[in-house]
Scaffold this motif. Structure first.
Motif, PDB file in Angstrom:
ATOM      1  N   ASN A 128       0.860  -1.187   0.000  1.00  0.00           N
ATOM      2  CA  ASN A 128       0.000   0.000   0.000  1.00  0.00           C
ATOM      3  C   ASN A 128       0.895   1.234   0.000  1.00  0.00           C
ATOM      4  N   ALA A 129       0.433   2.274  -0.687  1.00  0.00           N
ATOM      5  CA  ALA A 129       1.210   3.512  -0.754  1.00  0.00           C
ATOM      6  C   ALA A 129       1.191   4.204   0.607  1.00  0.00           C
ATOM      7  N   LEU A 130       2.330   4.719   0.999  1.00  0.00           N
ATOM      8  CA  LEU A 130       2.426   5.315   2.336  1.00  0.00           C
ATOM      9  C   LEU A 130       1.429   6.459   2.541  1.00  0.00           C
ATOM     10  N   LEU A 131       1.328   7.364   1.605  1.00  0.00           N
ATOM     11  CA  LEU A 131       0.535   8.570   1.856  1.00  0.00           C
ATOM     12  C   LEU A 131      -0.959   8.335   1.691  1.00  0.00           C
ATOM     13  N   GLU A 132      -1.358   7.668   0.597  1.00  0.00           N
ATOM     14  CA  GLU A 132      -2.794   7.507   0.326  1.00  0.00           C
ATOM     15  C   GLU A 132      -3.328   6.170   0.805  1.00  0.00           C
ATOM     16  N   GLY A 133      -2.447   5.196   0.994  1.00  0.00           N
ATOM     17  CA  GLY A 133      -2.915   3.866   1.354  1.00  0.00           C
ATOM     18  C   GLY A 133      -3.312   3.033   0.149  1.00  0.00           C
ATOM     19  N   ASP A 134      -3.262   3.601  -1.050  1.00  0.00           N
ATOM     20  CA  ASP A 134      -3.659   2.884  -2.273  1.00  0.00           C
ATOM     21  C   ASP A 134      -2.870   1.597  -2.477  1.00  0.00           C
ATOM     22  N   VAL A 135      -3.508   0.641  -3.111  1.00  0.00           N
ATOM     23  CA  VAL A 135      -2.812  -0.596  -3.481  1.00  0.00           C
ATOM     24  C   VAL A 135      -1.837  -0.281  -4.615  1.00  0.00           C
ATOM     25  N   ALA A 154       6.284   2.609   0.186  1.00  0.00           N
ATOM     26  CA  ALA A 154       5.459   1.405   0.235  1.00  0.00           C
ATOM     27  C   ALA A 154       5.347   0.875   1.659  1.00  0.00           C
ATOM     28  N   VAL A 155       4.140   0.454   2.034  1.00  0.00           N
ATOM     29  CA  VAL A 155       3.907  -0.127   3.354  1.00  0.00           C
ATOM     30  C   VAL A 155       3.499  -1.591   3.193  1.00  0.00           C
ATOM     31  N   ARG A 207       7.028   9.990  10.193  1.00  0.00           N
ATOM     32  CA  ARG A 207       6.871   8.831   9.310  1.00  0.00           C
ATOM     33  C   ARG A 207       7.011   9.269   7.853  1.00  0.00           C
ATOM     34  N   GLU A 252       8.036   1.906   9.191  1.00  0.00           N
ATOM     35  CA  GLU A 252       6.672   1.425   9.401  1.00  0.00           C
ATOM     36  C   GLU A 252       6.590   0.583  10.677  1.00  0.00           C
ATOM     37  N   LEU A 268      -4.344   0.372   8.519  1.00  0.00           N
ATOM     38  CA  LEU A 268      -4.184   0.319   7.071  1.00  0.00           C
ATOM     39  C   LEU A 268      -4.962  -0.906   6.608  1.00  0.00           C
ATOM     40  N   HIS A 327      -7.795  -1.212   0.859  1.00  0.00           N
ATOM     41  CA  HIS A 327      -7.659  -0.219  -0.206  1.00  0.00           C
ATOM     42  C   HIS A 327      -7.147   1.122   0.290  1.00  0.00           C
ATOM     43  N   ALA A 328      -7.110   1.307   1.590  1.00  0.00           N
ATOM     44  CA  ALA A 328      -6.809   2.640   2.120  1.00  0.00           C
ATOM     45  C   ALA A 328      -6.581   2.558   3.627  1.00  0.00           C
ATOM     46  N   TYR A 329      -6.237   3.700   4.214  1.00  0.00           N
ATOM     47  CA  TYR A 329      -6.211   3.786   5.670  1.00  0.00           C
ATOM     48  C   TYR A 329      -7.648   3.792   6.182  1.00  0.00           C
ATOM     49  N   LYS A 385      -6.458   9.994   4.122  1.00  0.00           N
ATOM     50  CA  LYS A 385      -5.075   9.918   3.657  1.00  0.00           C
ATOM     51  C   LYS A 385      -4.160  10.284   4.827  1.00  0.00           C
ATOM     52  N   LEU A 386      -3.033   9.628   4.874  1.00  0.00           N
ATOM     53  CA  LEU A 386      -2.156   9.793   6.031  1.00  0.00           C
ATOM     54  C   LEU A 386      -1.848  11.257   6.361  1.00  0.00           C
ATOM     55  N   PRO A 387      -1.486  12.097   5.376  1.00  0.00           N
ATOM     56  CA  PRO A 387      -1.137  13.478   5.731  1.00  0.00           C
ATOM     57  C   PRO A 387      -2.316  14.262   6.314  1.00  0.00           C
TER      58      PRO A 387
END
Ligand code: SF4
Lengths: 102, 556
Positions: A13-20, A59-60, B26, B33, B47, B50-52, B97-99
C-alpha cells in the motif's frame, strides 16, 4: 522433485494515500496490477521483495501475491487480490473509478 | 451528556499534537513502518485493503448533534462523504489519507472526540445499552458508570499493555441489549433484596474463534464497589493472561484455564487489597459525572395527535410499529432510525444524513443521540406528539425504513470490501438478503429475526449470536458462507449452532430464503418468532430446508 513456482507480483500500500500499489520491472510503483512485474522465479521473487522492503518512504507492508500471465499483463489469482485491483463492491470507490479516468 | 473538562481537553490535544509529529516523522522517513505501526494503532489508524481507516470512539454510543455534524464535515472534507457505524458503537472512516489524519484528529478534538484506544491491547471503548437513560425497563442509566470506566481506563499506566484487547459492556436494564455476556467484562444492573442497585458481574464472554458465553463471578456487586472490582479483574488478568499465544490471550481463555472458582477467588482477594486505596475518590468523581447525565426536561403535552396520525397514515403506523421502543415516560418514545435501507450498506450514513439526524435530534429529541451496536441511530427522547413530524422529515432521505429488528436489519462487518483480515465479503451478502426479502414483501410477516454477518472468524459482525449467523470464509480460494442457527445476544445468551457445510457466494441468499420459508411453514403462528420456533423444533427442519438434496438421498 520441487513444486512448480506460482508466479508472483510484489504488492503493497502507498504510504501517503494507502492505495494498493504494484512493483514494476523498472522499479516504479504502479496503481495497475497489469503493469506489475510478473516474477516467475523464486529467488528473483525474494530479491524483488527485499528491494520493495527497502522502499520505506513509498510502500507499506510489501508482500508477494500469486498472479498469472494475461493478455494485458499479470492478473490476480486469488479473489482478495482481485478485489484489491478494483476497490469495494458496495460503492464505486477506489481504483474502479480512478482507473476509468486514465 | 458528559462534556470534556479542561483536563480531558488538554489530554486529547496533547495526544493529537504528539501523533501529528509522529505522522510528520513517518512521512519524512525518520520513522520506519515497524516503528510507526504501533503508534498509529494507538491512535485508531489502521491500514486496510484499499486505504487507511480511522476508527473514532463514540463512548458508550452517546454523541451530541454538534459532534454528529463534525463527523459529517470530516466525511465530506477528508473522506468520501460517508462514515460507517460499527458494532462497537464507533464510527470508521474508510478513506482518510495519512497526511490529513492530524487535521482530522484536531477537528475531532474540537468537539470532544478522539480515536484513542480504539485499537491495541488496552481497554477499548466501553459499550452500553443504546436505550440507556430512556428505556422503560431500566433500573438506572448505566452511562455515568461507563464514563467513569472510560476516564479510569484512558491511558491507565497499568493497563496499556494487556495480554490482549479488552472489551467492557454495560446495561442498566434486565433486558440485555448490550450483549454483555459476549464481552470480557459484562455489567448488568440488578437490584438486591433490599432494592438497592448494583451489578451482576460477568467475565470471560467473547466471540471470535473461541465463542464463549461469559460466566457470572459476582451475582451482586454494590454500585460503590464497581471501579475497584473492575480494576481487580483487570489486574488478575494482566498477571495471568497468556502472552505466548495471541489466540489464547483473552480473559475467556484465562477463565477456562484457571477455573471460575480460582479466578473469582483471586479477583476477590485483589479487590480486598485495592478497595481501601480508592478512598472514595471514585465515588466523588462518579457523583460529578452523574450530574452531567441528568435527564432532559421532559415536556408534558397531550399525545392524542399521535394516535390519530397512526390511524390516518399506514406508512407512519408501520414505521411506528417497528422503530419505536417504550420510554420510561409514557408520553415519550425511543426512536430507532434505521441505517439499513434495503440494499444499502448496513451502518453507513452519508454526511447529509448525519446532518439531518443532528437537526432532528435538536428539533424533536432534546439534542440527544445514540449509536447502537446494531448499527442504527437512536433518538432516545421524542415526545409522541412529534413522531409524525419526525417521520415526515425522514421520508425520502433513506432513513425512513421500517425494519428495526426485522430480517433486513442486518449487522454486517466491513468484510473483504474493506477489512485486511477478512476471508470473504459480508456487505454484499447483507445487501442482497435485504433486497430479496423486500421484493418478496415477507419481512413484516416474518417478524423478529436477527441476521448477523462476519467476514472472518474474528466475528466483529456477532454472527455467533445472530438468530441466523453467517460467517464468510475462504475455502480453497473461493468465498464460502457458513450458517449458524439459534444464537442469541440477550440475557439468555446462546452461541449459535452450525447448520452444516457452507454455501458459495451465489448460493447463500437462496439458502437463507429456504431457511426462512421453512420457519414460516413450521411456526405455530405469527406469534412464534424465529428463535422460539428454532428452540422448539431444533435443527432438523432447518437443515432439511438448507440441504434438500441430502434429504432426498437419505430417503432414496
Ligand atoms: S469479522 Fe473479520 S472481516 Fe469482519 S471486520 Fe472483523 S476482522 Fe474484519
Amino acid at each position: 522433485m520441487s513444486r512448480a513456482f506460482t508466479p508472483k507480483v510484489v504488492t503493497a500500500n502507498a504510504l501517503l494515500e494507502g492505495d494498493v500499489i504494484y512493483l514494476t520491472a523498472d522499479d516504479r510503483w504502479s496503481r495497475l496490477h497489469h503493469e506489475a512485474e510478473l516474477i516467475e522465479d523464486e529467488a528473483h521473487a525474494q530479491l524483488r521483495l527485499l528491494h520493495a522492503q527497502s522502499q520505506r518512504a513509498s510502500a507499506v507492508g510489501p508482500y508477494l501475491a500469486d498472479a498469472r500471465p494475461g493478455p494485458d499483463g499479470p492478473e490476480p489469482v486469488h479473489f482478495r487480490e482481485a478485489f484489491r485491483t478494483r476497490g469495494p463492491s458496495n460503492y464505486r470507490h477506489g481504483k474502479q473509478v480512478e482507473q476509468s479516468h486514465v | 451528556m458528559y462534556d470534556y473538562t479542561d483536563f480531558d481537553e488538554a489530554f486529547v490535544r496533547a495526544r493529537t499534537e504528539q501523533f501529528s509529529d509522529q505522522v510528520r516523522r513517518r512521512i519524512d522517513g525518520s520513522l520506519t513502518e515497524d516503528e510507526f505501526r504501533p503508534l498509529r494503532l494507538m491512535n485508531g489508524l489502521y491500514l486496510q485493503l484499499h486505504a487507511y481507516m480511522l476508527r473514532v470512539a463514540i463512548p458508550y454510543g452517546t454523541i451530541n448533534p454538534r459532534q454528529m455534524r463534525q463527523l459529517a464535515m470530516i466525511a465530506e472534507t477528508f473522506d468520501k462523504g460517508y462514515g460507517h457505524f460499527t458494532t462497537r458503537q464507533n464510527i470508521q472512516f474508510n478513506w482518510p489519507k495519512l497526511p490529513d489524519v492530524p487535521a482530522i484528529l484536531s477537528a475531532l478534538a474540537d468537539v470532544g472526540m478522539h480515536a484513542i484506544q480504539t485499537s491495541g491491547n488496552c481497554v477499548r471503548n466501553v459499550t452500553a445499552d443504546h436505550f440507556a437513560g430512556a428505556a422503560a425497563d431500566e433500573i438506572e442509566d448505566p452511562r455515568p458508570v461507563a464514563e467513569l470506566l472510560r476516564q479510569w481506563s484512558t491511558d491507565h499506566p497499568e493497563f496499556q499493555f494487556l495480554p490482549r484487547k479488552f472489551k467492557i459492556a454495560i446495561t442498566g436494564s434486565p433486558n440485555d441489549r448490550a450483549v454483555t455476556r459476549a464481552h470480557d467484562i459484562g455489567l448488568r444492573m440488578v437490584r438486591n433484596a433490599a432494592g438497592e442497585p448494583g451489578f451482576e458481574v460477568i467475565v470471560g464472554g467473547g466471540l471470535g474463534r473461541t465463542p464463549l458465553v461469559g460466566q457470572t463471578v459476582r451475582d451482586f456487586l454494590p454500585k460503590a464497589d464497581l471501579l475497584p472490582y473492575v480494576e481487580a479483574i483487570l489486574s488478575v488478568y494482566n498477571t495471568l493472561g497468556r502472552r505466548d499465544n495471541k489466540y489464547k490471550a483473552r480473559i475467556k481463555i484465562t477463565l477456562h484455564e484457571t477455573g471460575k472458582e480460582e479466578l473469582s477467588r483471586m479477583i476477590e482477594e485483589r479487590f480486598e487489597e485495592i478497595r481501601p486505596l480508592f478512598g472514595g475518590h471514585d465515588q466523588a468523581l462518579l457523583a460529578r459525572i452523574e450530574a452531567a447525565f441528568a435527564p432532559p426536561a421532559f415536556v408534558n403535552a397531550p399525545t392524542d395527535g399521535y394516535d390519530l396520525q397512526r390511524k390516518a397514515d399506514p406508512v407512519f403506523r408501520a414505521w411506528a410499529d417497528t422503530n419505536l421502543a417504550a420510554h420510561r415516560n409514557d408520553q415519550y418514545a425511543i426512536v430507532s432510525i434505521s441505517l439499513k435501507a434495503h440494499g444499502a450498506t448496513p451502518g453507513d450514513a452519508t454526511a447529509d444524513q448525519m446532518r439531518l439526524i443532528a437537526d432532528l435530534a435538536e428539533r424533536y429529541g432534546h439534542s440527544e443521540l445514540r449509536i447502537s451496536h446494531e448499527q442504527n441511530v437512536i433518538l432516545p427522547h421524542v415526545h409522541k406528539s412529534n413522531l409524525a413530524a419526525l417521520h415526515a422529515e425522514l421520508r425520502g432521505t433513506g432513513l425512513e425504513t421500517a425494519n428495526i429488528g426485522l430480517i433486513s436489519d442486518i449487522i454486517a462487518c466491513p468484510g473483504m470490501d474493506y477489512c485486511a483480515l477478512a476471508t470473504a465479503r459480508s456487505i454484499p451478502v447483507a445487501q442482497e438478503i435485504a433486497t430479496r426479502f423486500d421484493e418478496l414483501k415477507l419481512e413484516h410477516d416474518i417478524g423478529a429475526l436477527k441476521i448477523k454477518i462476519s467476514g472472518c472468524i474474528n466475528a466483529c459482525g456477532h454472527h455467533h449470536v445472530g438468530h441466523i449467523g453467517i460467517l464468510g470464509l475462504d475455502r480453497a480460494g473461493v468465498e464460502n458462507y457458513q450458517i449458524t442457527l439459534g444464537g442469541d445476544g440477550t440475557e439468555t445468551a446462546t452461541i449459535g449452532e452450525r447448520a452444516g457445510p457452507g454455501f458459495a457466494y451465489d448460493e447463500i441468499v437462496p439458502a437463507i430464503e429456504r431457511l426462512v420459508r421453512a420457519y414460516l411453514e413450521h411456526r405455530e403462528g405469527p406469534g412464534e418468532p424465529f428463535l422460539a420456533a428454532y428452540r422448539r423444533l431444533g435443527l432438523a427442519p432447518f437443515k432439511a430446508a438448507l440441504y434438500p438434496a441430502e434429504g432426498a438421498r437419505d430417503a432414496a
